[in-house]
Design a protein around this motif. Sequence first.
Motif, PDB file in Angstrom:
ATOM      1  N   ALA A  13      47.712  40.486  35.078  1.00  0.00           N
ATOM      2  CA  ALA A  13      49.259  39.576  34.799  1.00  0.00           C
ATOM      3  C   ALA A  13      48.469  38.356  34.295  1.00  0.00           C
ATOM      4  O   ALA A  13      49.112  37.023  34.291  1.00  0.00           O
ATOM      5  N   LYS A  14      47.291  38.260  34.621  1.00  0.00           N
ATOM      6  CA  LYS A  14      46.384  37.476  34.663  1.00  0.00           C
ATOM      7  C   LYS A  14      46.375  36.375  33.266  1.00  0.00           C
ATOM      8  O   LYS A  14      46.619  35.361  33.580  1.00  0.00           O
ATOM      9  N   THR A  15      46.236  36.499  31.780  1.00  0.00           N
ATOM     10  CA  THR A  15      46.586  36.270  30.557  1.00  0.00           C
ATOM     11  C   THR A  15      47.935  35.251  30.892  1.00  0.00           C
ATOM     12  O   THR A  15      47.758  33.723  30.474  1.00  0.00           O
ATOM     13  N   MET A  16      48.851  36.050  31.660  1.00  0.00           N
ATOM     14  CA  MET A  16      50.407  35.494  30.908  1.00  0.00           C
ATOM     15  C   MET A  16      49.643  34.550  32.105  1.00  0.00           C
ATOM     16  O   MET A  16      51.096  34.251  32.405  1.00  0.00           O
ATOM     17  N   GLU A  17      50.049  34.798  33.380  1.00  0.00           N
ATOM     18  CA  GLU A  17      49.478  33.749  34.216  1.00  0.00           C
ATOM     19  C   GLU A  17      49.613  32.433  34.274  1.00  0.00           C
ATOM     20  O   GLU A  17      49.964  31.438  34.209  1.00  0.00           O
TER      21      GLU A  17
ATOM     22  N   GLY B 291      56.531  36.023  40.889  1.00  0.00           N
ATOM     23  CA  GLY B 291      55.994  36.911  41.274  1.00  0.00           C
ATOM     24  C   GLY B 291      54.938  38.173  40.281  1.00  0.00           C
ATOM     25  O   GLY B 291      55.474  37.657  39.206  1.00  0.00           O
ATOM     26  N   GLU B 292      54.943  40.245  39.927  1.00  0.00           N
ATOM     27  CA  GLU B 292      54.899  40.677  39.157  1.00  0.00           C
ATOM     28  C   GLU B 292      55.378  41.895  40.321  1.00  0.00           C
ATOM     29  O   GLU B 292      54.907  41.983  41.332  1.00  0.00           O
ATOM     30  N   PHE B 293      55.325  42.726  39.094  1.00  0.00           N
ATOM     31  CA  PHE B 293      56.071  43.915  39.322  1.00  0.00           C
ATOM     32  C   PHE B 293      55.432  44.676  38.350  1.00  0.00           C
ATOM     33  O   PHE B 293      55.031  44.774  37.176  1.00  0.00           O
ATOM     34  N   SER B 294      54.791  45.656  39.298  1.00  0.00           N
ATOM     35  CA  SER B 294      54.154  46.991  38.387  1.00  0.00           C
ATOM     36  C   SER B 294      53.672  48.203  38.667  1.00  0.00           C
ATOM     37  O   SER B 294      54.369  48.217  39.686  1.00  0.00           O
ATOM     38  N   CYS B 295      53.996  49.114  37.577  1.00  0.00           N
ATOM     39  CA  CYS B 295      53.700  50.270  38.819  1.00  0.00           C
ATOM     40  C   CYS B 295      52.947  51.510  37.421  1.00  0.00           C
ATOM     41  O   CYS B 295      53.132  50.826  36.698  1.00  0.00           O
ATOM     42  N   LYS B 296      52.497  52.671  38.164  1.00  0.00           N
ATOM     43  CA  LYS B 296      52.322  53.407  36.507  1.00  0.00           C
ATOM     44  C   LYS B 296      53.293  54.479  35.923  1.00  0.00           C
ATOM     45  O   LYS B 296      54.035  53.806  36.395  1.00  0.00           O
ATOM     46  N   GLY B 297      52.870  54.751  34.449  1.00  0.00           N
ATOM     47  CA  GLY B 297      53.334  54.856  33.327  1.00  0.00           C
ATOM     48  C   GLY B 297      52.311  55.960  32.734  1.00  0.00           C
ATOM     49  O   GLY B 297      51.362  55.806  32.754  1.00  0.00           O
ATOM     50  N   TYR B 298      52.847  56.919  32.004  1.00  0.00           N
ATOM     51  CA  TYR B 298      52.549  58.168  31.873  1.00  0.00           C
ATOM     52  C   TYR B 298      51.952  57.768  29.975  1.00  0.00           C
ATOM     53  O   TYR B 298      52.389  56.871  29.860  1.00  0.00           O
TER      54      TYR B 298
ATOM     55  N   TYR C 158      68.548  30.310  29.594  1.00  0.00           N
ATOM     56  CA  TYR C 158      68.167  30.960  30.765  1.00  0.00           C
ATOM     57  C   TYR C 158      67.331  30.160  32.078  1.00  0.00           C
ATOM     58  O   TYR C 158      67.056  29.156  32.325  1.00  0.00           O
ATOM     59  N   ASP C 159      68.007  30.321  33.301  1.00  0.00           N
ATOM     60  CA  ASP C 159      67.217  30.404  34.738  1.00  0.00           C
ATOM     61  C   ASP C 159      65.664  30.626  34.733  1.00  0.00           C
ATOM     62  O   ASP C 159      65.106  30.116  35.324  1.00  0.00           O
ATOM     63  N   CYS C 160      65.589  32.054  34.101  1.00  0.00           N
ATOM     64  CA  CYS C 160      64.556  32.319  34.979  1.00  0.00           C
ATOM     65  C   CYS C 160      64.137  33.529  33.301  1.00  0.00           C
ATOM     66  O   CYS C 160      64.884  34.198  33.008  1.00  0.00           O
ATOM     67  N   ILE C 161      62.643  33.807  33.700  1.00  0.00           N
ATOM     68  CA  ILE C 161      62.506  34.131  32.116  1.00  0.00           C
ATOM     69  C   ILE C 161      60.950  34.902  32.818  1.00  0.00           C
ATOM     70  O   ILE C 161      60.179  35.140  33.236  1.00  0.00           O
ATOM     71  N   GLY C 162      61.461  36.705  32.566  1.00  0.00           N
ATOM     72  CA  GLY C 162      60.229  37.607  32.258  1.00  0.00           C
ATOM     73  C   GLY C 162      59.492  37.784  31.045  1.00  0.00           C
ATOM     74  O   GLY C 162      60.281  38.199  30.165  1.00  0.00           O
ATOM     75  N   PHE C 163      58.119  38.900  31.213  1.00  0.00           N
ATOM     76  CA  PHE C 163      58.126  38.679  30.254  1.00  0.00           C
ATOM     77  C   PHE C 163      56.863  40.562  30.923  1.00  0.00           C
ATOM     78  O   PHE C 163      56.199  40.594  31.788  1.00  0.00           O
ATOM     79  N   ALA C 164      56.993  41.393  30.037  1.00  0.00           N
ATOM     80  CA  ALA C 164      56.913  42.562  30.600  1.00  0.00           C
ATOM     81  C   ALA C 164      55.901  43.020  29.335  1.00  0.00           C
ATOM     82  O   ALA C 164      56.187  43.384  28.557  1.00  0.00           O
ATOM     83  N   SER C 165      55.036  44.399  29.490  1.00  0.00           N
ATOM     84  CA  SER C 165      54.470  44.642  28.386  1.00  0.00           C
ATOM     85  C   SER C 165      53.505  46.429  29.676  1.00  0.00           C
ATOM     86  O   SER C 165      53.722  46.616  30.762  1.00  0.00           O
ATOM     87  N   GLY C 166      52.806  47.670  28.611  1.00  0.00           N
ATOM     88  CA  GLY C 166      52.058  48.100  28.999  1.00  0.00           C
ATOM     89  C   GLY C 166      50.831  47.312  29.205  1.00  0.00           C
ATOM     90  O   GLY C 166      50.664  46.350  29.048  1.00  0.00           O
TER      91      GLY C 166
ATOM     92  N   PHE D 151      58.127  35.706  35.450  1.00  0.00           N
ATOM     93  CA  PHE D 151      57.922  36.712  36.113  1.00  0.00           C
ATOM     94  C   PHE D 151      56.768  37.343  35.645  1.00  0.00           C
ATOM     95  O   PHE D 151      57.491  37.932  34.124  1.00  0.00           O
ATOM     96  N   PHE D 152      56.465  38.409  35.534  1.00  0.00           N
ATOM     97  CA  PHE D 152      55.932  40.010  35.496  1.00  0.00           C
ATOM     98  C   PHE D 152      56.133  40.834  35.801  1.00  0.00           C
ATOM     99  O   PHE D 152      56.166  41.521  36.120  1.00  0.00           O
ATOM    100  N   VAL D 153      56.469  41.440  34.923  1.00  0.00           N
ATOM    101  CA  VAL D 153      56.270  43.500  34.863  1.00  0.00           C
ATOM    102  C   VAL D 153      55.067  43.994  33.869  1.00  0.00           C
ATOM    103  O   VAL D 153      54.939  43.729  32.778  1.00  0.00           O
ATOM    104  N   TYR D 154      54.719  44.886  34.505  1.00  0.00           N
ATOM    105  CA  TYR D 154      53.872  45.481  33.369  1.00  0.00           C
ATOM    106  C   TYR D 154      53.335  47.375  34.141  1.00  0.00           C
ATOM    107  O   TYR D 154      53.914  47.773  35.216  1.00  0.00           O
TER     108      TYR D 154
END
Length: 155
Positions: free
Chosen positions: A90-94, A106-113, A44-52, A77-80
């Motif tokens: 994403a501090k631990t992941m960074e 970079g990172e993206f985050s938003c609220k989730g139920y 892969y050219d780029c890898i993201g990691f994502a979690s609640g 990059f990170f998504v949560y």
Amino acid sequence: MKTAICYYSRHHGNTRKVLEAMAGEGDIDLIDVTTRQVVRLEAYDCIGFASGIYGFEFHKGVVSFARQYLPEGKPVFFVYTYGGARGNGAKTMEALAREKGCLVLGEFSCKGYDTFGPFKLVGGLSKGHPDAQDLEDARRFYRDLVKRFSGGAQA
């Protein structure tokens, strides 16, 4: 840009909803870290990691997966998603990415139920999230990331 996003998404599927929105924007493979598959992230050219956010951090399964499979020097990059507070985001992941010499894009985050623990007693937090605006913001984040990466952000 061929992208893998390695993720953990349970409970209400908040993180998965965000990732599915992003996946419509490019060549993205979603990899559930709980499936115990053979993973070759080098392709892969780029890898993201994502979690609640669980206990103010990324899910331990994602952190463990990254320790095992993240190749040296890959852009990441990170998504949560989070119910009430972002916690450490994403501090631990960074830190893990930097240990492996990876460029953090970079990172993206938003609220989730969130109905975990005591939040269930009050009907949950962040009802209706991620919403249409959150998903559009996620798509925009990925489009912008691709533009930056293709425009010279690559190390």
